[in-house]
Enzyme design. Structure first.
Site, PDB file in Angstrom:
ATOM      1  N   GLU A 195      17.037 -12.823 -20.581  1.00 23.57           N
ATOM      2  CA  GLU A 195      17.677 -11.577 -20.167  1.00 23.57           C
ATOM      3  C   GLU A 195      19.003 -11.419 -20.908  1.00 23.57           C
ATOM      4  O   GLU A 195      19.655 -12.394 -21.237  1.00 23.57           O
ATOM      5  CB  GLU A 195      17.878 -11.523 -18.655  1.00 23.57           C
ATOM      6  N   CYS A 252      20.023 -29.967 -29.163  1.00 24.57           N
ATOM      7  CA  CYS A 252      20.529 -30.277 -27.817  1.00 24.57           C
ATOM      8  C   CYS A 252      20.474 -31.786 -27.559  1.00 24.57           C
ATOM      9  O   CYS A 252      19.496 -32.445 -27.901  1.00 24.57           O
ATOM     10  CB  CYS A 252      19.678 -29.543 -26.789  1.00 24.57           C
ATOM     11  N   ASN A 281       2.418  -0.842   5.590  1.00 30.14           N
ATOM     12  CA  ASN A 281       2.650  -1.019   4.154  1.00 30.14           C
ATOM     13  C   ASN A 281       3.724  -2.079   4.032  1.00 30.14           C
ATOM     14  O   ASN A 281       4.892  -1.811   4.300  1.00 30.14           O
ATOM     15  CB  ASN A 281       3.104   0.308   3.533  1.00 30.14           C
ATOM     16  N   GLY A 282       3.342  -3.295   3.636  1.00 27.38           N
ATOM     17  CA  GLY A 282       4.354  -4.333   3.508  1.00 27.38           C
ATOM     18  C   GLY A 282       3.757  -5.703   3.646  1.00 27.38           C
ATOM     19  O   GLY A 282       2.554  -5.899   3.518  1.00 27.38           O
ATOM     20  N   CYS A 324      29.312 -27.368 -23.902  1.00 27.36           N
ATOM     21  CA  CYS A 324      28.251 -28.091 -24.610  1.00 27.36           C
ATOM     22  C   CYS A 324      28.820 -28.731 -25.881  1.00 27.36           C
ATOM     23  O   CYS A 324      29.374 -28.038 -26.746  1.00 27.36           O
ATOM     24  CB  CYS A 324      27.123 -27.134 -24.960  1.00 27.36           C
ATOM     25  N   CYS A 374       0.792  -1.212   0.000  1.00 27.52           N
ATOM     26  CA  CYS A 374       0.000   0.000   0.000  1.00 27.52           C
ATOM     27  C   CYS A 374       0.834   1.276   0.000  1.00 27.52           C
ATOM     28  O   CYS A 374       2.044   1.243  -0.112  1.00 27.52           O
ATOM     29  CB  CYS A 374      -0.871   0.018   1.243  1.00 27.52           C
ATOM     30  N   CYS A 398      25.528 -27.468 -19.333  1.00 25.26           N
ATOM     31  CA  CYS A 398      25.396 -26.079 -19.809  1.00 25.26           C
ATOM     32  C   CYS A 398      26.248 -25.112 -18.986  1.00 25.26           C
ATOM     33  O   CYS A 398      26.813 -24.160 -19.520  1.00 25.26           O
ATOM     34  CB  CYS A 398      23.945 -25.608 -19.708  1.00 25.26           C
ATOM     35  N   LYS A 454      14.603 -22.207 -10.499  1.00 19.66           N
ATOM     36  CA  LYS A 454      15.215 -21.636  -9.287  1.00 19.66           C
ATOM     37  C   LYS A 454      14.439 -20.404  -8.830  1.00 19.66           C
ATOM     38  O   LYS A 454      14.983 -19.298  -8.802  1.00 19.66           O
ATOM     39  CB  LYS A 454      16.684 -21.291  -9.543  1.00 19.66           C
ATOM     40  N   MET A 492      19.922 -27.424 -16.435  1.00 16.64           N
ATOM     41  CA  MET A 492      18.633 -27.932 -16.898  1.00 16.64           C
ATOM     42  C   MET A 492      17.654 -27.906 -15.721  1.00 16.64           C
ATOM     43  O   MET A 492      17.801 -27.111 -14.827  1.00 16.64           O
ATOM     44  CB  MET A 492      18.769 -29.314 -17.523  1.00 16.64           C
TER      45      MET A 492
END
Length: 1683
Positions: A1065, A1298, A344-345, A1309, A113, A1304, A1133, A645
């Site tokens: 990313e 693959c 707030n939290g 690889c 909030c 990896c 993960k 993997m």
């Protein structure tokens, strides 16, 4: 001066804890003239309009007059008016059996909030304070959430003092007469809607008051305007009335409040059994404060409650709150403020906190309750929100005599360990000089012997310590009277309520605010010349004449501010906490009673022979993988092993192989509503310390409560356990954990567990404070298998809670069955305080002594470690792993994690959960106790079987091996798929399908099958494959984790099909954004490394990912996306950041990511601009701002409660929600994360789909799902469970070549799919056509199933769970799995899936940028690259200003091609994300102040922030920009005249910045650029800084301890080029901002230059700016833009 001046104090030197002679109480020494703030607060300063007085000392330096009247007030503030300890009354425990907190209840309610308070220091009540609070509240609307009707707010509210004039007017109209203010309580009550039930409820309330001897004076219906309430809120709206009661038998305010508290508790208890019990709620019942709140948007609160519009509604203070709930089921009581707090939290440890609060119910006693403790229980309610429960705990402490400040210091302690400046913040004493220059100490008072005189002298000594203090001063009580002692004392008494929190509090006499230990919520502060103090989540929420503002600042991590309304004092952090900490001799108690466990050396030889070790390992379920990949790896490297993997083996419950009990548990993790913590870079706020022993009565302060043993870590070696067993105070009891199967297995485990619990019960009742549950045995017996230690710990823990004994003893596990970090976390999470993993340590010793290890070390193939070092390494790895597991959930302290049950269970039945894991979610049922006993026995018999091999078996749980556990991605599957797609052979694909159909049960959906009451239809009638493939996406695999070849081949294939690939990313090369026109024979000079190309192919990723590291996120990257994905979590993960090993960061990867080649890149676990749901809504807003044509998706991972989170994300204006399963892939991750976090997507998808439908939000968002997809059957299952789109990750890589080598993370690889090595990439076998073939085959498979079931299109089956049924299949372990949840339905969306997918991108609504872009001069300047100058006003509701303008420029010109200039000046308070994603050519000036995220992602241009001309405060001492500025910036310059908040320049790549002070974590994760700080910084500077330079001015020699020295080198500015860079940046700063601080530095350059430190990461050590060897460099080469 004679000593009798102090005589009034002698009668005051009493408290229930120690006699008068020993210790003086706090006094009013901290008081000063009204209006003067005593502050060395973060950035809170005022101009020195008059000389500051020393604390508590009058101007003529005479002794401050101390009156007993004044002491009375301070005593009440500090909770010293508690009466002497009375004889303990025996109070029978409450009849109701305690219920353990249930995770299901907890996860259905979360919120975040915007909050604030306004307080008049002269205690003048006015209507203006109320009006201002309502205005500020309406300026926080964007921090709240709305229901599906866009009108029902998640909640807003106001707490003020009671408006007596308003109520007296009403009372006189009613003929009641004016109220007696001192003796009248006012209740704000939500009553049942139904008239009959309302009357019943009022009768119960009236009777309860009468029985307590209170007179009910009248009921007042609260005047409201119902017409403005939203549809959903109206459905749930209560009848709102106020009740007025007269308290005759009490005179003191505290006693009156206590009486009202008891009444409320009695009413709650009386109404519990009534049908309307849930509809009755007291917003407040007090003589001091009142709360007006409801499920309303903030702007209508004041219109709904007509009282708030009345001119005679006056108050000296107001706390306001706007709620953003992530669950929209309307509940009026959950709006805030609560009765004491506005929060707030989110409290991450809430389940543990509730269990511990329930556990201490039996022991909580205080004389102030006069034996009535039983009547005020319970102290928590799992069905209420985390905020309500925190409020309840704080209220209990306060009503028991503590001040609000003390209560919050106990519940939400700051991170006082590892704090470089704490002893500066909390010096050991108040250095007051009452006697001019004379120093007085005990040695000069010889002859004074009477007790009262010693007390008086002690008082003098306390106020006026001598030079001998504390080492030689005879007065032992003053050695450690500091805040640290207070925290150390309470650490063992109360587990921290841990999580991000800005807490505002008031009891009517005090109003204040405090921030969580991590500073994860914004809290800005200002004060005006007319003595009004404001605290708020944002600045700019009220129109303000800046010339009247005398101070601006912010609350830093763990800080508190408090306003005493009666005295008009403002106490900042240090003063508040010293006042509290000095109320008792905590240091003395801690020093005398708290014992530390001294470290004991590890054993230097094995205890068992090799055969004995093997037998134990077999009996307790070890596999050779566990020993080699986990235990030995940790012993050798001191860290958790990394793997890659995903987890593609079956869940433990559906596996055909036996698993140990831990494998049924998955760790929970933070996503969206609260952030994970970064254990790597921000570990200084974390601690693994734990206290062992009885936890006393927290309501009674005394030395006995400190009698505990403190462990620095929960991992014990054998010697340390032995030390604990010898501690006489603990009276330890060892309880063996074996069960007897001689009379058969049925019932044997349950029977023994019950006996174990009885034995534990008896031991505790006999005074034992330490229970050691042990499966250690000299000789294992075939008929006495060990109870799984987790089951034993959980059962004893739950039994002791339910019998009110849990606070009396700690549990330690002495076990063979614990070797991985996940095992330790489970044991601690279910109640163990510490673990001695004796068999794991024995295995370490055996490994080190083995010939193989000795030879490897001798030959230099392995680093040499001693046998002790091997065990130490193992323990260190476990500790680091535990920190990581805690951090995933955003928990800082192991003491808060203990018993918090932060796990989900997959595959255990109700009886097992009820016995040992009560309150945990186990949504699919599973094994009974007898079935669990059988599974345990299947391991145990291996230790005694003649057939068992003389070596450990390899179960194949981690790596695929023939004959081991089944893996979904196995070599046979890969070969069949390669054959099908490369040969384009339908028959080969059908062999692949057959392989999948015949596999063992691998995932939950394998337990289901299709059914239909329709007749099959011809395939020709089903929608074409070309339409189905448009719903397909590939996973977010980053370029870096996989090779260019793989990444581009996948993108090209998806673009050919009309599906979507995902950039992952790391950005994207702009060369990929244009269609290929130069292809000849399948090859293109543009992308020479690929084959099989066609003209017209594009290699761009339709979905561009924004991850926490912000690598490659530039304005042009964002502007060229079709969709933007915010990656909150990753299936393999969840709760962790990404990691790209340094050897994979090639020059090309480094260029795209704006980083340095060869330097490892780590993405932090949290997005530093998403610490809450409203922060996520802000990032979604930012992305819609920069690219209004791109849909924004949010990637989540399945876990219980994800439906709640998905609702919040939908309200945050996301277009797409992606649910990932736990079985997703990854390039690199710790094994325990891959194996033990996240849930199956089948459950996550079902919960999200159903919760969104229930809340009317399903039509707002596209639901996408991924995780282990391999076939058309998977797509159909996902569609039926509610998904619109389908993601393929690992299988897409397999289709392109693959071979699942699962290396990896090593960069090796063998087929170049996941390597950056040129020679390996050359082997890449794939072509885009292979993937096209695969997806077309999958689509055809979907068509075939649709035709068979009689449906024409996917739209017809999405959400239709009625066409699924359980398969008739027999599982090896249990027949008790229950999939009814997946098969249930709550209805269908109002729109078809296609309509949902085809809706327009969600809009940000009208924004200031639209006005800017509508200006013809601006348009002309952008179109024709001209120069334009503009000025305009800005307000805090104008968010992400300039972002859309930047997007337009970037789309047209790229990140650096614009040659024009947009010079725009804004005046006012800018909203969040001001000037985000700026591009070169944009020069933005802000005259005023800004909130969080200034300059986020800026790629160029110039940003100047400076206060208005005529300020009442000193600019360089004021905070004028918020937290997390320059996050992920890739260029440009920013000059700030004033201070910034926490995490300034986090992940800055190339921007340059000058700022005049920052909070904690400055320059965190920086990879380039330059930051100059001309003032103080917080702690943990340069954590994870791998590139760029920082120059920090250190005028008082306090910087060095604040720097994180893990990576950077600290040196003076010795290189001439560096000196020139620094000076030129300061010159530019002065020129652009008029900075007086900068001017004075330049004027006296030779004096100031030596005071600067330069922080240099290794990658910058050889640059001219950092290395003096480059002295010959020509000055002209240094430019402002040099990075």
């Amino acid at each position: 001066m004679s000593l009798h001046s102090f005589s009034p104090t002698s009668q005051l030197l009493h408290s229930n804890a120690f006699p008068a002679a020993q210790f003086p109480p706090p006094t009013s020494v901290l008081a000063t003239n009204k209006g003067i703030l005593l502050a060395d607060f973060v950035g809170l300063y005022r101009k020195p309009r008059r000389a500051r007085q020393r604390v508590g000392v009058s101007g003529d330096r005479r002794v401050h007059k101390l009156s007993s009247g004044k002491f009375g007030t301070i005593n009440s503030v500090l909770g010293l008016d508690r009466v002497k300890e009375a004889a303990e009354r025996s109070s029978s425990r409450s009849n109701s059996n305690p219920e353990v907190a249930n995770l299901d209840d907890i996860i259905s309610e979360r919120g975040a909030c915007g909050v604030g308070f306004i307080a008049n220091l002269d205690n003048k009540a006015s209507h203006k304070v109320v009006q201002d609070a309502l205005t500020a509240l309406s300026c926080m609307e964007h921090r709240g959430g709305c229901g599906a009707d866009n009108d029902s707010g998640d909640g807003s509210g106001l707490m003020t003092s009671i408006p007596w004039d308003l109520f007296n007017n009403w009372a006189e109209e009613q003929g009641i007469g004016s109220f007696d203010r001192l003796h009248t309580g006012v209740g704000m009550v939500f009553l049942p809607q139904d008239d009959v039930l309302m009357k019943e409820a009022k009768t119960v309330i009236d009777n309860s008051f009468k029985q307590e001897g209170l007179e009910v004076l009248g009921w007042r219906p609260v005047p409201v305007d119902i017409s403005i309430v939203g549809y959903y809120a109206k459905q749930a709206m209560p009848n709102i009335q106020q009740v007025f009661v007269r308290v005759v038998k009490e005179e003191n305010t505290d006693d009156i409040e206590r009486e009202l508290y008891i009444c409320r508790k009695l009413i709650e208890r009386a109404s519990k059994s009534e049908t309307w019990g849930n509809e009755l709620y007291f917003c407040s019942l007090s003589n001091q404060t009142i709360v007006y709140k409801g499920m309303l948007r903030s702007e209508v609160l004041g219109k709904f409650y007509l009282d708030l519009q009345s001119d005679i509604y006056e108050s000296p203070f107001a706390i306001y709150h706007r709620r953003y709930s992530t669950n929209t089921s309307p509940r009026w009581p959950l709006a805030q403020p609560m009765r004491l707090l506005g929060h707030n939290g989110e409290i991450n440890t809430i389940q543990g906190n509730l269990n511990w609060m329930q556990s201490r119910e039996a022991s909580l006693k205080s004389p102030v309750w006069r034996g009535r403790e039983n009547e005020i229980r319970p102290f928590g309610n799992p069905k209420a929100s985390d905020s309500a429960n925190l409020d309840s705990a704080a209220e209990l402490l306060q009503r028991s005599g503590r001040s609000a400040e003390e209560a919050l210091m106990i519940l939400v302690p700051e991170a006082y360990k590892n704090h470089p400046t704490l002893m500066i913040k909390y010096p050991e004493c108040l250095n007051l000089n009452l006697f001019g220059s004379a120093k007085v100490h005990f040695s000069s008072l010889s002859g004074v012997i009477s007790l009262s005189m010693i007390a008086a002298c002690a008082f003098v000594c306390w106020l006026n310590p001598c030079s001998l203090y504390p080492s030689s001063c005879p007065c032992i009580f003053f050695k450690s009277i500091i805040v640290v002692d207070f925290y150390n004392y309470y650490k063992g008494q109360m587990e921290a309520w841990d999580g991000p929190a800005l807490l505002l509090f008031s009891d009517g006499k005090t109003v204040g605010a405090c921030l969580d230990r991590n500073g994860l919520r914004p809290a800005r502060y200002w004060r005006t010349i007319d003595n009004v103090v404001y605290v708020a989540s944002e600045v700019g929420v009220l129109p303000m004449d800046e010339s009247k503002v005398v101070m601006k600042g912010r609350l830093g991590p763990g800080m508190m501010i408090s306003v005493d309304l009666t005295s008009g004092q403002v106490y900042e952090n240090t003063e508040v906490k010293k006042r509290v900490a000095l109320s008792n001799p905590y240091g003395k108690w801690v020093n005398e009673n708290l014992r530390s466990l001294k470290p004991v050396n590890f054993l230097s030889a094995t205890v068992m022979d090799n055969e004995g070790i093997l037998r134990n390992q077999q009996a307790y379920g070890y596999s050779s993988e566990d020993v080699q990949m986990i235990i030995e790896s940790m012993a050798a490297q001191a860290k958790e092993p990394t793997f890659c993997m995903g987890d593609d083996i079956p869940l433990a419950a559906i596996s055909q192989r036996p698993h140990i009990l831990y494998d049924y548990f998955k760790q929970r993790f933070a996503q969206v509503t609260n952030p994970a913590i970064d254990p790597l870079r921000e570990g200084l706020v974390m601690s693994l310390e734990v206290n062992i022993g009885k936890r006393g009565n927290i309501l009674q302060v005394g030395p006995d409560n400190a009698s505990q043993v403190i462990l620095s870590s929960p991992v014990l070696n054998e010697g340390e356990l032995e030390s604990l067993l010898k501690d006489p105070h603990l009276k330890p009891q060892v309880l063996p954990t074996f069960f007897d199967i001689r009379k058969g297995i049925e019932g044997s485990l349950e029977k023994r567990l019950n006996k174990l619990c009885e034995a534990a019960d008896e031991a505790v009742r006999n005074g034992s404070q330490l229970l050691v549950l042990s499966d250690r045995s000299d000789e294992l017996e075939p008929t006495r298998p060990g109870i799984p230690i987790l089951l034993a710990v959980g059962a004893v823990h739950q039994h002791l809670i339910q019998n009110g004994l849990r606070m009396s003893a700690s549990i330690v596990a002495d076990t063979a069955q614990c070797f991985s970090t996940h095992h330790f976390a489970c044991l601690i999470g279910y109640g163990a305080s510490a673990v001695c993993p004796y068999l794991a340590l024995e295995t370490c010793r055996q490994w080190r002594l083995s010939n193989k290890t000795v030879n490897l070390m001798r030959n230099g193939k392995m680093p040499t470690v001693t046998i002790e070092q091997a065990q130490k390494n193992y323990c260190k790895a476990v500790q680091s792993g535990l920190l990581k597991i805690l951090s995933k959930m955003g928990i800082s302290l192991l003491s808060s994690y203990c018993g918090a049950q932060i796990f989900e269970i997959y595959g255990l039945g109700k009886e097992v959960v009820a016995l040992a894991f009560c309150g945990s979610v186990s949504s699919i049922g599973g094994l009974t106790l007898d079935e669990l006993a059988r599974e345990t026995l299947s391991f145990w018999v291996k230790a005694f079987s003649e057939d068992t091999a003389k070596r450990l078996e390899n179960f194949g749980f981690i790596q695929f091996r023939p004959g081991g556990e089944y893996h979904g991605n196995n070599p046979e599957m890969s070969k069949l798929l390669h054959k099908a797609v490369r040969e384009k052979s339908e028959s080969a694909f059908s062999v692949y399908q057959q392989h999948l159909a015949n596999r063992p049960v691998n995932v939950l959906r394998d337990l289901l099958e299709f059914k239909s009451d329709r007749s099959p239809i011809p395939l020709g009638k089903v929608e074409p494959a070309s339409s189905i493939v448009q719903r397909f996406c590939t996973g977010g695999m980053s370029l870096g984790a996989i090779s260019r070849e793989t990444h581009e081949a996948i993108s090209i294939a998806m673009n050919r099909l009309g599906g979507k690939s995902n950039s992952g990313e790391g950005g994207e090369d702009p060369i990929r954004w244009n269609p290929l026109t130069d292809v000849v024979d399948g090859y293109s000079p543009t992308l020479p490394h690929l084959k099989g190309l066609q003209n017209g192919d594009t290699a761009t990723s339709a979905i561009k990912q924004v991850a926490s590291g912000r690598f490659g996120v530039t304005p042009t990257f964002l502007a060229n996306a079709d969709q933007l994905e915010i990656k909150i979590a990753q299936g393999a993960k969840p709760g962790e950041g990404g990691q790209l090993p340094g050897k994979k960061v090639s020059a090309y990867i480094a260029r795209l990511r704006n980083s340095k080649p060869g330097v490892p890149l780590i993405s932090p676990p949290p997005h530093h601009d998403i610490y809450s749901i409203e922060d996520l809504a802000q990032l979604i807003f930012d992305l819609h701002q920069v690219n209004p044509k791109a849909k924004v998706s949010v990637k989540l991972v399945a876990e219980a409660g994800i439906g709640t989170v998905a609702s919040g994300v939908a309200k945050g204006n996301a277009d797409v929600i992606q649910i990932s399963g736990h079985d997703g892939g990854t390039g690199a991750s710790p094994i325990s994360s891959i194996k033990h976090a996240g849930g199956p997507w089948e459950l996550g998808l079902t919960e999200s789909h159903q919760t969104l439908i229930e809340n009317g939000l399903r039509e707002r968002v596209i639901l996408r799902v991924d995780g282990g997809f391999k076939s058309g059957v998977d797509v159909m299952m996902a569609a039926i469970m509610g998904a619109d789109e389908y993601g393929f990750g690992s299988v897409a890589m397999i289709a392109t070549g693959c071979v699942m080598a699962r290396i990896c993370h090593t960069n090796n690889c063998p087929v170049g799919v996941a390597s950056q090595r040129e020679e390996l990439r050359a082997r890449f076998p794939g072509v885009p056509g292979d993937l096209v073939n695969y997806f077309l085959y999958v689509a055809e498979e979907v068509r075939g199933i649709l035709a068979q079931l009689g449906f024409e299109k996917l739209d017809d089956v999405i959400g239709r769970t009625d066409i699924l049924r359980p398969r008739d299949i027999s599982l090896v372990k249990t027949q008790h799995l229950d999939l009814s949840y997946i098969l249930s339905s709550v209805g269908m969306p109002k729109w078809s899936s296609t309509e949902i997918r085809n809706q327009d991108v969600h809009s940000n609504g009208p924004v200031l940028d639209d006005t800017i872009l509508a200006d013809p001069e601006i348009c002309d300047a952008i179109e024709n690259e001209k120069v334009v100058n503009k000025s305009m006003k800005i307000y805090n509701v104008d968010r992400a200003v300039c972002g859309r303008v930047a997007g337009v420029v970037a789309k047209k010109y790229g990140d650096s091609g614009f040659a024009g200039q947009l010079n725009i000046t804004f005046t006012g308070s800018a909203g969040q994300s001001f000037s985000c994603f700026l591009t070169p050519g944009m020069n933005i000036r802000l005259i005023g102040e800004a909130n969080d995220y200034v300059g986020k992602g800026m790629a160029g241009g110039e940003l100047i922030v400076t206060p208005v001309e005529d300020t009442g405060f000193v600019p360089e001492d004021a905070t004028i920009v918020g937290n997390t500025c320059l996050y992920g910036a890739t260029g440009g310059q920013i000059f700030v005249r004033g201070k910034a908040g926490e995490r300034f320049a986090v992940r800055n790549s190339l921007a340059q910045a000058v700022v005049e002070g920052t909070g904690d974590h400055c320059c965190e994760y920086m990879t380039g650029g330059c930051v100059v700080v001309l003032g103080k910084v917080g702690r943990n500077v340069a954590a994870g800084m791998t590139g760029g330079l920082a120059y920090i001015l250190d005028e008082d020699d306090t910087l060095i301890p604040k720097v994180n020295k893990e990576i950077v080198k600290i040196q003076r500015v010795i290189a001439p080029v560096g000196q020139m860079q620094l000076k030129s940046l300061i010159e530019a700063h002065v020129e652009k901002t008029g900075s007086s601080k900068g001017s004075s530095i330049l004027k006296d350059w030779d004096t100031y230059l030596p005071l600067f430190w330069q922080l240099v990461p290794p990658s910058e050590e050889d640059t001219p700016e950092a290395s003096p060897e480059f002295e010959t460099t020509d000055a002209s080469q240094v430019t402002l833009q040099s990075a």
